[in-house]
Enzyme design. Structure first.
Site, PDB file in Angstrom:
ATOM      1  N   HIS A   1       0.794  -1.227   0.000  1.00  0.00           N
ATOM      2  CA  HIS A   1       0.000   0.000   0.000  1.00  0.00           C
ATOM      3  C   HIS A   1       0.833   1.287   0.000  1.00  0.00           C
ATOM      4  CE1 HIS A   1      -3.468  -2.513   0.679  1.00  0.00           C
ATOM      5  NE2 HIS A   1      -2.868  -3.044   1.718  1.00  0.00           N
TER       6      HIS A   1
ATOM      7  N   HIS B   1     -29.582 -19.585  31.315  1.00  0.00           N
ATOM      8  CA  HIS B   1     -28.745 -20.657  31.851  1.00  0.00           C
ATOM      9  C   HIS B   1     -29.265 -22.033  31.458  1.00  0.00           C
ATOM     10  CE1 HIS B   1     -26.973 -18.112  35.413  1.00  0.00           C
ATOM     11  NE2 HIS B   1     -26.523 -17.740  34.232  1.00  0.00           N
TER      12      HIS B   1
END
Length: 935
Positions: free
Chosen positions: A32, A298
């Site tokens: 880049h 749970h």
């Protein structure tokens, strides 16, 4: 024209590519970096000057291109060194290796913001390569499926494989075959999913978002720990479980914490929307667990999953507490038990036909020690399950704690490298990559039967729970999150933008999404006005349906011939097996014990195991040094003195006996006990035991005891018959080798949730274990086992104790009459010290009554014994300090039920369990005995 060798066959392409504009951006070349050049015409002139060897242009060219100036390479009048070409081939191989090792550091895996990542190891300049090498072909050694490739194409393959939306870590794996498997799977051109796969992904995202959107609008502010921001978890699990169904696996077990759990319950495990909404409303569910219950996020469930191909497999989602990662070893034990029950045989692929999946949080995976303990179980003989797929739902924050404060490692997943598990890091906003990774992880597990980790990097749209405001502690992160569109919306936009689906199909997908919402609303109304089907609340439901425990015998006694057979088995030494010289006498002694008596604790316990095996009850024992026994007492497994072969006498009792497993565990309490708990939940037909090296170490598993062992039946209707063997006894070995903390277990006892015993002889231990194997309903058994008594002659048992006896919760004193003046109630080892002192003093006025079972408290039996001595003073005598041992429980629960006062004889209350020196211990013991017999 005499071009330099570096440009032969590539010069025109190079010129045409470079001379395109004033600013030339070479993103695929220099990581880049932007290379500034002259205007296109001038740039061409510069390049031609270089090719014609006009040295005046050299400095300007290399300065503008920012590449090394190497006259020996570029000047036409300098001969190129052939060795340089060979060196470059090696450098390209180094570059390929660097991408395999470090490519994940360049991957775009953060859905919140794009970061320009770079690493010096991935810079071609770092490897001595230049711009001019890009379009030349180089030997690859088979990389990319071709013998020769241009460097530009090599870089393209590497970046597609390792640096897009997925980063892969696998080069830490030592096995070359595994590394090669990854390279074969990754290093090829990208192929996008089929249209059907894309629509399946979109459908799963629709379902995930519909569920969360409804809950947010209907139950505002209620805790549900939503999956918003991590909806890609649903297509991920869908991809894994579809693979399991299509390969014919018998089942999938899932363990996970609360984040996204309700979404998984409904969209993966098959729990109905109506049932979940009934739980939100807080109304009773017909047929649900009878007990105090637990919060909705749970609870577990079970169901059937159907793949696109119509294949089915069972799905089990284990119940769990809020203690993050505590469910990990429990789920592994459940899965191992299912595999052992199916018993496809040996180490074949089919023997691992139940797949464990563990879903973690990023902060918990890095922070909770039980994670590493469970990982360490993965390849051990007594614990392996053929590979677990670990999924980290990486919210990039733990409650309010950022990663910079939550771990010292680069990734939350770095702990998985301890077992050489491969790790996928994938951007949660790219569901196609997520599903591809899921499929690859499943294939790896099936191929190598090892653990694999998926780091699903996403975000948490709301706070830790829905009532929390995360912007107070993560303001910048939540500014970004507020601006983000959902994963589903992004995916629809990408599909339409790429032309993979039309706008009409996108609209149809949206209508499907809206129809799901409508169905949710209607199901909710139905749930509030009519009965609904209930899916089992815990994994144990399936186990109960296939409980194959044999019919319980009449009592726990056994025939003499069974006891003798167990003794004889110790003399049937395999041909060529060299017994250790120190153990020959033990084998002979055991055979004689079975006939003549004087049976010690070790053989009494083996007799319990052996008789159960012959009755068809499987037995599994695991713990720290359990095969030999910490105190050299058990010797269930013998080792050949010459070649280390193993011989287990209890495996050869009869042709139709049940299976016997006994394993030395890893040096863990938390995960090791959790595994056996999970195993016992699933195998209701088996006697499952976990043993501590010393009972003092059991508090390393306190979370398991508190959250599972003592309370699972009340919370989830989940039954376990796990036996804990906890060596306990005051013999002067100090604070960490004396007490299994009897008082802590008794403090947790209520509602008949467990059984607690402190037997004083091997025969009573024998009957207790046999009783536990057949007891229904199934509940845990805590046994405080001795150390001193293992070889004490006074504690030996006769043959008749096994063939005629039963378990005695209270053992009376048969050596005194009703004229005694004092009764000593005692439990465990101390009885023999009291007996020896009484004999020495020729005391006939003191009775010693043994309380062998501490819970459920045998009040009637104790009262019946005391009734024999109506005028006697009563004392509770114990080795433990006054604030420990059974006394606090007895004072609260036994004394109010008796018709007379009971005083305590013990060591003084203490912060520590025991004295640190033998001399002080002996002094305390002497004082205690004096007090016990004083008038």
């Amino acid at each position: 024209m005499n071009y330099p060798a570096e440009f032969q066959g590539a010069s025109e392409k190079t010129l045409n590519r470079l001379a395109v504009s004033k600013t030339i951006t070479l993103t695929s070349t220099y990581d880049h970096r932007v290379i500034q050049g002259a205007a296109s015409g001038e740039f061409l002139k510069l390049i031609h000057g270089l090719l014609l060897g006009e040295q005046d242009f050299y400095d300007e060219i290399f300065e503008s291109l920012r590449i090394p100036y190497e006259p020996a390479r570029w000047r036409p009048d300098v001969q190129v060194n052939p060795e340089d070409q060979i060196n470059k081939v090696a450098r390209i191989q180094q570059l390929i290796h660097a991408y395999r090792v470090r490519g994940h550091l360049m991957a775009d895996v953060d859905p919140l913001e794009y970061t320009m990542r770079k690493h010096p190891d991935l810079d071609i300049l770092h490897h001595g390569l230049t711009l001019w090498d890009l379009d030349r072909e180089w030997p690859t050694g088979g990389f990319g499926g071709k013998p020769m490739l241009p460097l530009r194409d090599i870089l393209g393959v590497l970046r597609d494989a390792y640096c897009r939306n997925t980063g892969v870590e696998y080069m830490h794996i030592q096995d070359p075959a595994e590394r090669q498997w990854f390279q074969d799977e990754l290093e090829h051109p990208y192929s996008k999913p089929t249209r059907e796969e894309q629509l399946r992904i979109l459908g799963r995202l629709n379902a995930a978002e519909a569920f969360e959107t409804f809950l947010q609008t209907k139950f505002v502010g209620q805790k549900r720990f939503s999956l918003e921001g991590g909806e890609s978890l649903i297509p991920l699990l869908d991809g894994v479980i579809s693979g399991a169904a299509d390969e014919g696996l018998d089942g999938v077990g899932i363990g996970m914490a609360h984040r996204g759990r309700l979404n998984v319950l409904t969209n993966i495990a098959g729990k109905t929307y109506a049932q979940v909404f009934r739980e939100f409303e807080g109304t009773a569910i017909p047929g649900s667990v009878e007990g105090s219950g637990d919060v909705k996020y749970h609870l577990g469930t079970e169901g059937t999953f159907v793949s696109d191909r119509g294949n089915r497999t069972k799905v089990y989602l284990a119940a769990n507490p809020s203690h993050l990662e505590a469910v990990n070893p429990v789920l592994e034990g459940l899965v191992r038990a299912k595999q052992d029950r199916l018993d496809h045989g040996g180490e074949s692929v089919n023997s691992y036909s139940v797949l464990p999946i563990l879903v973690h949080g990023d902060a918990a995976f890095a922070g909770q020690g039980v994670v590493v303990e469970t990982l360490n179980l993965s390849q051990l003989r007594g614990y392996r399950t053929g590979g677990t797929i670990h999924v980290i739902v990486n919210n990039q924050v733990g409650f309010t704690t950022p990663p910079s404060s939550a771990r010292s490692s680069v990734y939350a997943t770095d702990v998985a490298k301890t077992i050489q598990a491969p790790i996928f890091h994938v951007n949660g906003d790219d569901p196609e990559s997520v599903v591809r990774v899921a499929q690859m992880a499943f294939q790896y597990r099936q191929r190598f039967n090892k653990d694999v980790v998926i780091d699903l990097i996403c975000y948490r749209r709301r706070g830790h729970n829905e009532g929390d405001d995360p912007s107070m502690t993560q303001p910048r992160m939540y500014n970004l999150i507020e601006q983000k569109r959902s994963v589903r919306k992004l995916y629809v936009e990408n599909l339409v933008g790429r032309g993979d689906i039309t706008q009409d199909e996108a609209d149809s997908a949206l209508r499907d999404y809206q129809q799901r919402l409508e169905r949710v609303f209607s199901e909710t109304h139905e749930a509030q006005t009519s009965p609904i089907p209930v899916v089992g609340a815990g994994l144990e439901r399936a186990s109960d349906e296939v409980d194959r425990a044999p019919q319980a015998p009449d009592g726990t006694r056994i025939p003499e011939e069974v006891l003798q057979r167990i003794g004889e088995a110790h003399l049937e030494i395999p041909e060529g097996f060299t017994v250790h010289p120190k153990l020959k006498a033990l084998l002979e002694r055991r055979a004689k014990m079975a006939v003549n008596g004087e049976i010690d604790w070790g053989f009494a316990e083996l007799a319990a195991f052996g008789s159960l095996l012959m009755e068809g009850v499987p037995v599994r024992v695991a713990g720290q040094d359990s095969r030999r026994g910490t105190f050299v007492q058990r010797h269930a497994v013998f080792h050949d003195r010459a070649n280390d072969d193993e011989w287990t006498p209890l495996k050869n009792l009869s042709s139709d006996q049940a299976k016997f497993w006994i394993y030395d565990s890893l040096l863990s309490e938390y995960a090791a006990m959790g595994f056996e708990y999970g195993y016992s939940v699933e195998r209701s037909d088996a006697l499952v035991l976990w043993e501590a090296q010393f009972g003092d170490f059991v508090n390393g598993a306190q979370t398991m005891i508190d959250e599972f062992l003592s309370s699972s039946e009340q919370k989830w209707g989940q039954n376990s018959s796990l036996v804990l063997l906890l060596p306990h006894g005051y013999e002067g070995q100090g604070p960490d080798h004396s007490s299994a903390r009897i008082e802590r277990f008794l403090q947790m006892c209520a509602q008949d949730n467990m059984r607690v015993a402190n037997p004083s002889n091997g025969a009573n231990h024998f009957h207790l274990l046999r009783e536990q194997a057949y007891a229904r309903p199934r509940r845990p058994l805590i046994v405080f086992t001795p150390k001193q008594l293992l070889r004490l002659k006074a504690a030996a048992s006769s043959v008749e104790d096994f063939t005629r006896g039963r378990f005695q919760a209270v053992i009376p004193d048969r050596e005194v009459d009703s004229s005694v003046e004092k009764v000593l109630l005692v439990s465990g080892r101390l009885y023999y010290d009291l007996l020896a002192r009484r004999t020495k003093d020729q005391d006939t006025k003191t009775a010693i009554v043994r309380v062998e079972q501490l819970y459920p408290l045998p009040e009637d039996e104790i009262a019946a014994e005391l009734a024999k001595y109506p005028d006697a003073q009563v004392c509770w005598v114990q080795d433990e300090p006054a604030n420990q041992g059974p006394w606090p429980f007895m004072a609260l629960n036994l004394l109010p039920q008796l018709d007379r006062e009971v005083t305590l004889v013990s060591r003084p209350a203490s912060a520590s369990t025991a004295a640190g020196s033998k001399a002080r211990h002996d002094q305390e013991a002497s004082v205690l005995l004096d007090q016990a017999f004083s008038r």
